[in-house]
Design a protein around this motif. Sequence first.
Motif, PDB file in Angstrom:
ATOM      1  N   VAL A   1       1.432  -1.113  -0.203  1.00  0.00           N
ATOM      2  CA  VAL A   1      -0.115  -0.518  -0.183  1.00  0.00           C
ATOM      3  C   VAL A   1       0.747   1.162   0.509  1.00  0.00           C
ATOM      4  CG1 VAL A   1      -1.634   1.212   1.346  1.00  0.00           C
ATOM      5  CG2 VAL A   1      -2.329  -1.294   1.099  1.00  0.00           C
ATOM      6  N   SER A   2       2.043   1.311   0.657  1.00  0.00           N
ATOM      7  CA  SER A   2       2.727   2.618   1.103  1.00  0.00           C
ATOM      8  C   SER A   2       3.050   2.574  -0.213  1.00  0.00           C
ATOM      9  CB  SER A   2       3.390   2.449   2.286  1.00  0.00           C
ATOM     10  OG  SER A   2       4.033   1.376   2.916  1.00  0.00           O
ATOM     11  N   GLY A   3       4.112   0.750  -0.909  1.00  0.00           N
ATOM     12  CA  GLY A   3       5.454   1.121  -1.818  1.00  0.00           C
ATOM     13  C   GLY A   3       6.631   1.361  -0.833  1.00  0.00           C
ATOM     14  N   ARG A   4       6.393   1.738   0.082  1.00  0.00           N
ATOM     15  CA  ARG A   4       7.829   1.688   0.938  1.00  0.00           C
ATOM     16  C   ARG A   4       8.581  -0.163   1.667  1.00  0.00           C
ATOM     17  NH1 ARG A   4       9.326   7.056   3.559  1.00  0.00           N
ATOM     18  NH2 ARG A   4      10.048   5.208   4.907  1.00  0.00           N
ATOM     19  N   VAL A   5      10.165   0.500   1.417  1.00  0.00           N
ATOM     20  CA  VAL A   5      10.538  -0.884   1.966  1.00  0.00           C
ATOM     21  C   VAL A   5      10.281  -0.711   3.519  1.00  0.00           C
ATOM     22  CG1 VAL A   5      12.611  -1.834   2.366  1.00  0.00           C
ATOM     23  CG2 VAL A   5      12.383  -0.627   0.103  1.00  0.00           C
TER      24      VAL A   5
ATOM     25  N   GLN B   1       3.310  -8.633 -11.766  1.00  0.00           N
ATOM     26  CA  GLN B   1       2.509  -9.319 -10.937  1.00  0.00           C
ATOM     27  C   GLN B   1       2.638  -8.663  -9.265  1.00  0.00           C
ATOM     28  OE1 GLN B   1       6.249 -11.622 -10.789  1.00  0.00           O
ATOM     29  NE2 GLN B   1       5.752 -13.288 -12.298  1.00  0.00           N
ATOM     30  N   ILE B   2       3.252  -6.804  -9.692  1.00  0.00           N
ATOM     31  CA  ILE B   2       3.102  -5.966  -8.790  1.00  0.00           C
ATOM     32  C   ILE B   2       1.547  -5.911  -8.909  1.00  0.00           C
ATOM     33  CG2 ILE B   2       3.354  -4.016  -7.514  1.00  0.00           C
ATOM     34  CD1 ILE B   2       6.266  -4.298  -8.466  1.00  0.00           C
TER      35      ILE B   2
ATOM     36  N   ILE C   1      -2.509  -8.319  -1.381  1.00  0.00           N
ATOM     37  CA  ILE C   1      -1.330  -8.325  -0.355  1.00  0.00           C
ATOM     38  C   ILE C   1      -0.683  -6.972   0.166  1.00  0.00           C
ATOM     39  CG2 ILE C   1       0.706  -9.805  -0.545  1.00  0.00           C
ATOM     40  CD1 ILE C   1      -1.774 -11.380  -1.500  1.00  0.00           C
ATOM     41  N   ASP C   2      -0.393  -8.271   1.880  1.00  0.00           N
ATOM     42  CA  ASP C   2       0.634  -6.861   2.379  1.00  0.00           C
ATOM     43  C   ASP C   2       1.828  -6.695   2.241  1.00  0.00           C
ATOM     44  OD1 ASP C   2      -1.380  -6.698   4.775  1.00  0.00           O
ATOM     45  OD2 ASP C   2      -1.278  -9.027   4.611  1.00  0.00           O
TER      46      ASP C   2
END
Length: 263
Positions: free
Chosen positions: A34-38, A222-223, A231-232
């Motif tokens: 959701v956030s796109g952050r690592v 796939q993303i 998916i989380d």
Amino acid sequence: MFAIRSRPTVQVGLKIAIGQGLVSLVYQPIQDVVSGRVEAVEALMRLKMLDGTLVPPSLFIPVAERTGAILELGRWAIRTVCAELLADDHVPLVSVNVSPIQLKTPGFAASVATILGETGVTGNRLAFEITEGLEMEMHSDILRCISDLKLLGIKIWLDDFGTGFAGLSWLRLIDFDTVKIDRSFLHDCGTPKGMAMLQDIIALVRNRGHKILVEGVETDEQIALMREFGIDKIQGFRVGRPVPAANFQAKRGVHKRPYLKSA
Ligand code: C2E
Ligand code: CA
Ligand code: CA
């Protein structure tokens, strides 16, 4: 190469390898969908021979497990993660692969507590990944160890879910924070049967209330699919390849680009 060597030889060999800096860790980013952050990284072990040849973990970890050398290697990995990556707050969470042999060894949780105390790292910044693919007899020592580790704040993740027979039993017995769905499910989802399998396994894990991480994400399609499926977390070459600790900036959760070279 390892297979023909005796247990003491391998144990001494791996100890020397650690001492000589031939064992190292690389870190692969895990992205929040959701956030796109690592939000986390997985620590993966690398072994370099004296002649410079790289031995993949799929070769040396099973040997280390058979000989008991995994205990020394595993302690070294946890200490290194705490010292080189968690000493400041570059990365919020690091997941470390832990063998059932470590979990079965008396005093393992206490040795982890000692490492945390000595390095000043809090347990809630560590996750331990337990693979369902390895020997998975329901050992009461393992369950006790896992509950001791949870008391330290360490998260317990189930790795490679769907590859073995023991996964469902583990899900019944342990309240995993996150379940990592094995990358084979994503790779097989090009056919209607493969897609149905992937959806079934996602539904199973979700219905049990675990967070879901899908491994082996290699393409933008796939993303997008993972986003659609809610998916989380995702991990894979499209998110980033494993890189040395130095590639992480001193800024929370930012994974330095380019994460190009596979280590
Ligand atoms: P794993 O825990 O399932 O780790 C993920 C493996 O998949 C890594 O291989 C990683 O490089 C690879 N991978 C990641 N993204 C992709 C992708 O998008 N596509 C493909 N094809 N592969 C991807 P690696 O580093 O060779 O590790 C292999 C296995 O060795 C690990 O599988 C883990 O079971 C074991 N291992 C590695 N480090 C340790 C360790 O410190 N302790 C223990 N006990 N086992 C370890
Ligand atoms: Ca893993
Ligand atoms: Ca895995």
